[in-house]
Design a protein around this motif. Structure first.
Motif, PDB file in Angstrom:
ATOM      1  N   GLY A 131     -54.838  -9.253 -17.344  1.00  0.00           N
ATOM      2  CA  GLY A 131     -53.808 -10.050 -16.673  1.00  0.00           C
ATOM      3  C   GLY A 131     -52.754  -9.225 -15.972  1.00  0.00           C
ATOM      4  N   ASN A 132     -52.656  -7.943 -16.367  1.00  0.00           N
ATOM      5  CA  ASN A 132     -51.662  -7.058 -15.761  1.00  0.00           C
ATOM      6  C   ASN A 132     -52.164  -5.627 -15.924  1.00  0.00           C
ATOM      7  OD1 ASN A 132     -49.323  -5.077 -16.439  1.00  0.00           O
ATOM      8  ND2 ASN A 132     -48.338  -6.701 -15.261  1.00  0.00           N
ATOM      9  N   PHE A 133     -52.203  -4.866 -14.836  1.00  0.00           N
ATOM     10  CA  PHE A 133     -52.803  -3.528 -14.879  1.00  0.00           C
ATOM     11  C   PHE A 133     -52.119  -2.621 -15.895  1.00  0.00           C
ATOM     12  CE2 PHE A 133     -53.286   0.874 -13.545  1.00  0.00           C
ATOM     13  CZ  PHE A 133     -54.660   0.971 -13.463  1.00  0.00           C
ATOM     14  N   GLY A 134     -50.786  -2.656 -15.923  1.00  0.00           N
ATOM     15  CA  GLY A 134     -50.046  -1.805 -16.847  1.00  0.00           C
ATOM     16  C   GLY A 134     -50.362  -2.122 -18.301  1.00  0.00           C
ATOM     17  N   GLU A 135     -50.394  -3.413 -18.603  1.00  0.00           N
ATOM     18  CA  GLU A 135     -50.717  -3.812 -19.984  1.00  0.00           C
ATOM     19  C   GLU A 135     -52.122  -3.368 -20.349  1.00  0.00           C
ATOM     20  OE1 GLU A 135     -50.054  -7.813 -21.457  1.00  0.00           O
ATOM     21  OE2 GLU A 135     -48.354  -7.963 -20.076  1.00  0.00           O
ATOM     22  N   TRP A 136     -53.021  -3.492 -19.382  1.00  0.00           N
ATOM     23  CA  TRP A 136     -54.406  -3.068 -19.631  1.00  0.00           C
ATOM     24  C   TRP A 136     -54.471  -1.562 -19.896  1.00  0.00           C
ATOM     25  CZ3 TRP A 136     -57.462   0.246 -16.531  1.00  0.00           C
ATOM     26  CH2 TRP A 136     -58.798   0.373 -16.948  1.00  0.00           C
ATOM     27  N   LEU A 137     -53.817  -0.775 -19.027  1.00  0.00           N
ATOM     28  CA  LEU A 137     -53.883   0.683 -19.183  1.00  0.00           C
ATOM     29  C   LEU A 137     -53.240   1.116 -20.502  1.00  0.00           C
ATOM     30  CD1 LEU A 137     -54.882   3.283 -17.911  1.00  0.00           C
ATOM     31  CD2 LEU A 137     -52.728   3.466 -16.662  1.00  0.00           C
ATOM     32  N   ASP A 138     -52.132   0.499 -20.862  1.00  0.00           N
ATOM     33  CA  ASP A 138     -51.525   0.789 -22.172  1.00  0.00           C
ATOM     34  C   ASP A 138     -52.546   0.550 -23.283  1.00  0.00           C
ATOM     35  OD1 ASP A 138     -49.152   1.293 -20.885  1.00  0.00           O
ATOM     36  OD2 ASP A 138     -48.135  -0.545 -21.516  1.00  0.00           O
ATOM     37  N   SER A 139     -53.235  -0.572 -23.192  1.00  0.00           N
ATOM     38  CA  SER A 139     -54.181  -0.904 -24.268  1.00  0.00           C
ATOM     39  C   SER A 139     -55.366   0.065 -24.267  1.00  0.00           C
ATOM     40  CB  SER A 139     -54.634  -2.370 -24.183  1.00  0.00           C
ATOM     41  OG  SER A 139     -55.453  -2.601 -23.057  1.00  0.00           O
ATOM     42  N   VAL A 140     -55.770   0.546 -23.085  1.00  0.00           N
ATOM     43  CA  VAL A 140     -56.864   1.540 -23.023  1.00  0.00           C
ATOM     44  C   VAL A 140     -56.427   2.831 -23.713  1.00  0.00           C
ATOM     45  CG1 VAL A 140     -58.250   3.025 -21.499  1.00  0.00           C
ATOM     46  CG2 VAL A 140     -57.943   0.621 -20.924  1.00  0.00           C
ATOM     47  N   ILE A 141     -55.218   3.275 -23.415  1.00  0.00           N
ATOM     48  CA  ILE A 141     -54.738   4.527 -24.009  1.00  0.00           C
ATOM     49  C   ILE A 141     -54.702   4.393 -25.535  1.00  0.00           C
ATOM     50  CG2 ILE A 141     -52.747   6.116 -24.169  1.00  0.00           C
ATOM     51  CD1 ILE A 141     -53.677   6.354 -21.384  1.00  0.00           C
ATOM     52  N   LEU A 142     -54.233   3.256 -26.006  1.00  0.00           N
ATOM     53  CA  LEU A 142     -54.104   3.069 -27.457  1.00  0.00           C
ATOM     54  C   LEU A 142     -55.455   2.899 -28.156  1.00  0.00           C
ATOM     55  CD1 LEU A 142     -50.976   0.716 -27.422  1.00  0.00           C
ATOM     56  CD2 LEU A 142     -51.023   3.145 -28.060  1.00  0.00           C
ATOM     57  N   LYS A 143     -56.415   2.302 -27.453  1.00  0.00           N
ATOM     58  CA  LYS A 143     -57.690   1.986 -28.117  1.00  0.00           C
ATOM     59  C   LYS A 143     -58.834   2.923 -27.716  1.00  0.00           C
ATOM     60  CE  LYS A 143     -56.195  -2.065 -29.881  1.00  0.00           C
ATOM     61  NZ  LYS A 143     -56.261  -3.313 -29.160  1.00  0.00           N
ATOM     62  N   ARG A 144     -58.568   3.802 -26.756  1.00  0.00           N
ATOM     63  CA  ARG A 144     -59.623   4.626 -26.175  1.00  0.00           C
ATOM     64  C   ARG A 144     -60.473   5.338 -27.228  1.00  0.00           C
ATOM     65  NH1 ARG A 144     -60.161   7.428 -20.985  1.00  0.00           N
ATOM     66  NH2 ARG A 144     -61.282   9.351 -21.352  1.00  0.00           N
ATOM     67  N   GLU A 145     -59.790   5.989 -28.149  1.00  0.00           N
ATOM     68  CA  GLU A 145     -60.518   6.783 -29.136  1.00  0.00           C
ATOM     69  C   GLU A 145     -61.428   5.915 -30.003  1.00  0.00           C
ATOM     70  OE1 GLU A 145     -58.903  10.057 -32.076  1.00  0.00           O
ATOM     71  OE2 GLU A 145     -57.979  10.120 -30.071  1.00  0.00           O
ATOM     72  N   SER A 146     -60.880   4.806 -30.463  1.00  0.00           N
ATOM     73  CA  SER A 146     -61.700   3.969 -31.346  1.00  0.00           C
ATOM     74  C   SER A 146     -62.842   3.312 -30.571  1.00  0.00           C
ATOM     75  CB  SER A 146     -60.844   2.920 -32.055  1.00  0.00           C
ATOM     76  OG  SER A 146     -60.295   2.036 -31.115  1.00  0.00           O
ATOM     77  N   LEU A 147     -62.621   3.035 -29.279  1.00  0.00           N
ATOM     78  CA  LEU A 147     -63.709   2.428 -28.495  1.00  0.00           C
ATOM     79  C   LEU A 147     -64.837   3.420 -28.225  1.00  0.00           C
ATOM     80  CD1 LEU A 147     -61.776   0.284 -25.841  1.00  0.00           C
ATOM     81  CD2 LEU A 147     -63.204  -0.568 -27.707  1.00  0.00           C
ATOM     82  N   MET A 148     -64.477   4.687 -28.085  1.00  0.00           N
ATOM     83  CA  MET A 148     -65.483   5.714 -27.765  1.00  0.00           C
ATOM     84  C   MET A 148     -66.240   6.171 -29.024  1.00  0.00           C
ATOM     85  SD  MET A 148     -65.182   7.442 -24.529  1.00  0.00           S
ATOM     86  CE  MET A 148     -64.278   7.010 -23.067  1.00  0.00           C
ATOM     87  N   LYS A 149     -65.614   6.001 -30.174  1.00  0.00           N
ATOM     88  CA  LYS A 149     -66.186   6.524 -31.410  1.00  0.00           C
ATOM     89  C   LYS A 149     -67.484   5.788 -31.765  1.00  0.00           C
ATOM     90  CE  LYS A 149     -64.695   7.839 -36.004  1.00  0.00           C
ATOM     91  NZ  LYS A 149     -64.856   6.890 -37.092  1.00  0.00           N
ATOM     92  N   ASP A 150     -68.495   6.554 -32.125  1.00  0.00           N
ATOM     93  CA  ASP A 150     -69.796   5.989 -32.526  1.00  0.00           C
ATOM     94  C   ASP A 150     -70.283   4.934 -31.533  1.00  0.00           C
ATOM     95  OD1 ASP A 150     -69.618   7.536 -34.840  1.00  0.00           O
ATOM     96  OD2 ASP A 150     -68.520   5.955 -35.899  1.00  0.00           O
ATOM     97  N   SER A 151     -70.261   5.291 -30.262  1.00  0.00           N
ATOM     98  CA  SER A 151     -70.575   4.275 -29.252  1.00  0.00           C
ATOM     99  C   SER A 151     -72.056   4.232 -28.855  1.00  0.00           C
ATOM    100  CB  SER A 151     -69.708   4.505 -28.011  1.00  0.00           C
ATOM    101  OG  SER A 151     -69.907   5.816 -27.534  1.00  0.00           O
ATOM    102  N   SER A 152     -72.885   5.080 -29.473  1.00  0.00           N
ATOM    103  CA  SER A 152     -74.293   5.177 -29.047  1.00  0.00           C
ATOM    104  C   SER A 152     -75.022   3.835 -29.060  1.00  0.00           C
ATOM    105  CB  SER A 152     -75.068   6.135 -29.947  1.00  0.00           C
ATOM    106  OG  SER A 152     -74.503   7.388 -29.847  1.00  0.00           O
ATOM    107  N   ASP A 153     -74.875   3.084 -30.144  1.00  0.00           N
ATOM    108  CA  ASP A 153     -75.607   1.813 -30.214  1.00  0.00           C
ATOM    109  C   ASP A 153     -75.142   0.849 -29.129  1.00  0.00           C
ATOM    110  OD1 ASP A 153     -77.053   2.757 -32.269  1.00  0.00           O
ATOM    111  OD2 ASP A 153     -76.013   1.633 -33.850  1.00  0.00           O
ATOM    112  N   ALA A 154     -73.821   0.826 -28.902  1.00  0.00           N
ATOM    113  CA  ALA A 154     -73.282  -0.067 -27.862  1.00  0.00           C
ATOM    114  C   ALA A 154     -73.777   0.370 -26.482  1.00  0.00           C
ATOM    115  CB  ALA A 154     -71.764  -0.060 -27.908  1.00  0.00           C
ATOM    116  N   ILE A 155     -73.904   1.684 -26.271  1.00  0.00           N
ATOM    117  CA  ILE A 155     -74.406   2.173 -24.976  1.00  0.00           C
ATOM    118  C   ILE A 155     -75.862   1.742 -24.794  1.00  0.00           C
ATOM    119  CG2 ILE A 155     -74.963   4.243 -23.617  1.00  0.00           C
ATOM    120  CD1 ILE A 155     -72.487   5.593 -24.902  1.00  0.00           C
ATOM    121  N   LYS A 156     -76.646   1.855 -25.878  1.00  0.00           N
ATOM    122  CA  LYS A 156     -78.062   1.437 -25.786  1.00  0.00           C
ATOM    123  C   LYS A 156     -78.170  -0.056 -25.494  1.00  0.00           C
ATOM    124  CE  LYS A 156     -79.846   5.047 -28.708  1.00  0.00           C
ATOM    125  NZ  LYS A 156     -79.898   5.408 -30.111  1.00  0.00           N
ATOM    126  N   THR A 157     -77.334  -0.858 -26.139  1.00  0.00           N
ATOM    127  CA  THR A 157     -77.348  -2.305 -25.878  1.00  0.00           C
ATOM    128  C   THR A 157     -76.951  -2.578 -24.427  1.00  0.00           C
ATOM    129  OG1 THR A 157     -76.677  -2.632 -28.155  1.00  0.00           O
ATOM    130  CG2 THR A 157     -76.446  -4.525 -26.711  1.00  0.00           C
TER     131      THR A 157
END
Ligand SMILES: [Zn+2]
Length: 412
Positions: A79-105
């Motif tokens: 809904g807002n680019f800034g809010e989105w980017l803030d949330s990416v910075i905060l969640k980036r590590e956890s989203l990338m962690k153990d992502s192999s299965d999600a990448i395969k899907t």
């Protein structure tokens, strides 16, 4: 040699021919002949199949995906680019962690909607091996990102290592490219280094550019969201943009590039970009979710910039289905004749990106790669608006062929 046929073959050739009861004769390397199925069938082939109530298209191309973010479903703010980017910075590590299965899907999801070639933006190389071992044709864009000069050397080394690794995997189905994240996230030395590497290896370059009004405010007026962003996340009170719009664009003057988003261009930007060796990639759903706007497709036509449509990653989309993306575009651009727009959109996910990714596919013609997608569309044999109805109804492939081989998507 194999022969397949269907109620309609959409060639995406120069004349945009649609062959009713069409057929394609092919081997693993290339298409040998295209025409009426019954004509082609006159010779005796071992392997013949006609798909009733189906359409054959070139396998589709999704030019801009971040597979590494495939774990995201509802973790990020829209809904807002800034809010989105803030949330990416905060969640980036956890989203990338153990992502192999999600990448395969995500890969399976990509193949299931008829995509045979992708442009994959890779921030960390987590998707390298999975993509390389997949049936997809891949242009693997090694991304560089970084603002603090103190870390430049480390970032360059890491980037170079990823690049060298991907270059080693070069094959007819796998190529490397370079992605400069964006003007707000990359200092000048890192950008110049990446461009130098692209020139040295003659690689296609991709960059996000003027995706948000926050980025525009930052580059033009040195204020707004990004002023607070650098203070909050980098403890930098005195941050200034690394570029003007012009100086960023100058970096690309000797490269072949894809510019992604370009939602906030003024006439000067359009004029400058149209003189570069660039195509613009638009990701309508991502743009709607983060920036409340769609790419100015009409203006792009004025500047003879051909449209390419892609999904972006699951970090800013509800799925990676390129046909869902195409449908959003079909409904978003209400000022166009719907049948003409359907053709434009189909080209934007086939022939146009193929010209940049260079896998010798994207349209069906003698000598092109044997890459096709087949979709069941009820009653298509009696339809007089095949392309529009294909875009309205196609969701999942009946069959997908890459290099003449049927891909077993379920068991992949
Ligand atoms: Zn992107």
């Amino acid at each position: 040699m194999k022969l397949i046929g269907a109620s309609a073959v959409i060639t995406c050739d120069d004349n945009f021919s649609v062959i009713k009861d069409g057929g394609i004769l092919f081997d693993e390397n290339k298409i040998i002949k295209i025409g009426k199925f019954n004509e082609l069938k006159k010779m005796q082939y071992i392997d013949v199949r006609f798909y009733e109530s189906c359409v054959i298209t070139p396998s589709l191309i999704n030019t801009h995906i971040h597979f590494e973010f495939s774990q995201n479903t509802s973790s990020l703010n829209y809904g807002n680019f800034g809010e989105w980017l803030d949330s990416v910075i905060l969640k980036r590590e956890s989203l990338m962690k153990d992502s192999s299965d999600a990448i395969k899907t995500a890969l399976k999801e990509t193949l299931s909607c008829g995509v045979g070639s992708v442009g994959a933006i890779s921030s960390n190389g987590l998707d390298l091996e999975i993509l390389n071992q997949s049936p997809l044709k891949v242009l693997f864009f090694n991304e560089i990102i970084g603002t603090n000069k103190e870390y430049n050397e480390k970032i360059m080394n890491d980037f170079n290592e990823r690049l060298e690794k991907s270059l080693l995997l070069t094959s007819p189905n796998f190529k490397s490219g370079i992605a400069l994240h964006s003007p707000y996230s990359l200092n000048f030395e890192l950008a110049s280094y990446a461009i130098k590497k692209a020139m040295e290896h003659k690689l296609l370059v991709s960059t996000h550019f003027l995706e948000s009004k926050e980025e525009l405010m930052w580059l033009e007026y040195k204020k707004g969201y990004f002023k607070k962003f650098f203070k909050r996340f980098f403890n930098d009170e005195n941050a200034l943009p690394y570029y003007s719009k012009e100086s960023f664009l100058r970096l690309f003057k000797n490269c072949e590039s894809l510019f992604v988003h370009c939602l906030f261009l003024n006439n000067d930007d359009w004029a400058t970009i149209s003189k570069l060796n660039v195509d613009i990639v638009s990701c309508p759903r991502s743009n709607r979710l983060l920036n409340n706007r769609y790419f100015d497709f009409l203006k792009a036509k004025d500047y003879r910039l051909p449209l390419i449509i892609a999904t972006d990653g699951k970090s800013s989309n509800n799925n990676l289905n390129i046909l869902d993306e195409a449908r959003v575009a079909l409904f978003a651009y209400e000022q166009f004749n719907i049948n003409n727009l359907a053709k434009e959109i189909l080209l934007s996910i086939t022939r146009r990106p193929a010209k940049r990714l260079r896998f010798n596919n994207g349209f069906l013609e003698k000598g092109r790669a044997s890459d096709f997608a087949i979709f069941y569309i009820k009653d298509i044999e009696n339809c007089s608006q095949v392309i529009l109805n294909f875009l309205l109804h196609a969701k999942k492939v009946e069959d997908l062929y890459i290099n003449g081989k049927r891909i077993d998507i379920e068991n992949y």
